[in-house]
Design an enzyme around this catalytic site. Structure first.
Site, PDB file in Angstrom:
ATOM      1  N   HIS A 164       0.821  -1.219   0.000  1.00  0.00           N
ATOM      2  CA  HIS A 164       0.000   0.000   0.000  1.00  0.00           C
ATOM      3  C   HIS A 164       0.851   1.262   0.000  1.00  0.00           C
ATOM      4  O   HIS A 164       1.781   1.405   0.782  1.00  0.00           O
ATOM      5  CB  HIS A 164      -0.918  -0.003   1.226  1.00  0.00           C
ATOM      6  CG  HIS A 164      -1.892   1.133   1.221  1.00  0.00           C
ATOM      7  ND1 HIS A 164      -3.039   1.125   0.463  1.00  0.00           N
ATOM      8  CD2 HIS A 164      -1.866   2.329   1.858  1.00  0.00           C
ATOM      9  CE1 HIS A 164      -3.694   2.255   0.649  1.00  0.00           C
ATOM     10  NE2 HIS A 164      -3.000   3.009   1.486  1.00  0.00           N
ATOM     11  N   HIS A 180      -4.557   4.914  10.689  1.00  0.00           N
ATOM     12  CA  HIS A 180      -3.493   5.887  10.891  1.00  0.00           C
ATOM     13  C   HIS A 180      -3.996   7.072  11.707  1.00  0.00           C
ATOM     14  O   HIS A 180      -5.174   7.419  11.682  1.00  0.00           O
ATOM     15  CB  HIS A 180      -2.902   6.360   9.554  1.00  0.00           C
ATOM     16  CG  HIS A 180      -3.915   6.747   8.521  1.00  0.00           C
ATOM     17  ND1 HIS A 180      -4.664   5.822   7.832  1.00  0.00           N
ATOM     18  CD2 HIS A 180      -4.295   7.951   8.055  1.00  0.00           C
ATOM     19  CE1 HIS A 180      -5.462   6.427   6.977  1.00  0.00           C
ATOM     20  NE2 HIS A 180      -5.264   7.722   7.097  1.00  0.00           N
TER      21      HIS A 180
END
Length: 394
Positions: A261, A298
């Protein structure tokens, strides 16, 4: 940006350039950062300083929503009220000292010309077609276009369709393409996700020689002021330079992918003072044999993340429809909704378009945003049974 020229200009700048009747054309420097930044030189048939009336207009008011709590927000912007023209109909939803983010669904025509004297503008066309007629020439626009308009540009925005929707960004600092996409000489580098061929620049003719009464409505110092002229504001016979409005379409962005990713900076499209704008476009997923295509959770320690959902199946979200805005503020983590992380494994690609704005100073929401707020959004990462329990307790 790229050097561009339209119409007639003299061989040398700052030299005599005369009209057919022998009078001088009026040269105007249109420049940023005083005399040190990018600029263009325009040649007017009439002095651009000649106004016969100055009128005080209304204040520019942004009412802050002082919610008093740190949380994620989902704004159902699809439901924002229709009305107004493409400028005065705009509604600011999020803001700080660097940027104002809003939306407009215009239904009325502009019967005046507009000049934003304190912000660069980035307008994303989500619905509708038409053109922007500017002092630099004409720009036709349609679905997926980012329209960049530098501060100080006089323009009219004309829609030729009934259903129209625009995401608006007003920037205190200048908007530009990321420096890392450019060579030392300013050319787009080979590793950039778009290039000069993707930029649409103003087209002619530019000169409008008409007399009458023409209003130029200027936004500056927190209010509108109208300047009235007896000549058309587009009385420009020619211009050249590097500072002017232009268009880039989101579907011309070529995504950068990897074996695992890739973080959001690979999607960056524009940069400005203390924020960036990114374009999420259809792309092949990661090709490591054990890759997880959906983004990991995140924490935005230093920034607020705003996503505007344009089209397609949003690979990490549930319950967020087209034209929604999500705001994930700094200080708390966010990530894929339940089932999206595991569910992304083995998939070949994504078919989504979204615009992301990451700010490096906190954003405030407005009272207009409050009208569109989905109060249940902070609990959308719960499994369905847990979410039902929380909603019942409330």
């Amino acid at each position: 940006m790229i050097y561009h020229q339209l119409g007639k200009i003299p061989h040398k700048r700052h030299t005599q350039f005369r009209r057919p009747d022998g009078e001088l054309y009026q040269e105007q420097l249109f420049g940023a950062e005083g005399f040190h930044g990018s600029s263009s030189l325009l040649y007017h048939h009439n002095p651009p300083t000649r106004t016969f009336k100055v009128e005080k207009g209304e204040e520019v008011k942004i009412e802050k929503w002082d919610e008093g709590v740190l949380r994620h927000h989902h704004l159902r912007t699809a439901n924002i009220e229709e009305g107004g023209d493409p400028v005065m109909g705009r509604k600011v939803l999020l803001f700080n000292n660097d940027v104002q983010i809003g939306a407009v669904r215009p239904t009325e025509e502009m019967d005046y010309f507009y000049k934003n004297g304190e912000h660069d503008e980035l307008l994303f066309i989500h619905e509708g077609e038409g053109y922007v007629q500017t002092m630099f020439g004409k720009l036709d626009f349609g679905y997926g276009d980012y329209i960049f308009i530098p501060r100080g540009t006089i323009y009219q925005m004309v829609f030729e369709t009934e259903k129209n929707r625009v995401l608006t960004v007003d920037s205190t600092g200048p908007i530009d393409v990321p420096n890392r996409y450019l060579t030392e000489k300013g050319q787009f580098a080979e590793n950039s996700p778009f290039c000069e061929r993707d930029i649409r620049r103003p087209e002619g003719p530019v000169f409008v020689n008409r007399e009458g009464e023409f209003e130029v409505r200027i936004k500056k110092q927190g209010r509108y002021t109208s300047y009235w002229y007896e000549h058309h504001p587009f009385d420009i016979v020619g211009w050249d330079g590097y500072l002017y409005p232009w268009i880039f379409n989101i579907k011309d962005f070529e995504p950068i992918t990897g074996r695992v990713h890739q973080p959001p900076p690979v999607h960056q499209t524009f940069e400005a003072a203390n924020y960036v704008v990114c374009s999420f476009c259809p792309r092949k997923y990661d090709y490591h044999p054990k890759s997880i295509p959906a983004p990991y959770a995140h924490s935005n320690v230093d920034s607020d993340e705003v996503l505007y959902y344009v089209e397609g199946d949003f690979m990490s979200r549930k319950g967020v429809e087209t034209a929604s805005i999500t705001q994930h503020p700094g200080g708390i983590p966010h990530g894929p909704h339940p089932g999206k992380y595991e569910g992304s494994i083995g998939k070949e690609g994504t078919d989504e378009y979204a615009v992301m704005i990451d700010t490096f100073h906190p954003l405030h929401l407005t009272m207009e945003a409050k009208k569109l707020d989905d109060e249940s959004y902070p609990y959308s990462w719960l499994e369905d049974e847990e979410k039902e329990k929380v909603e019942a307790e409330e």
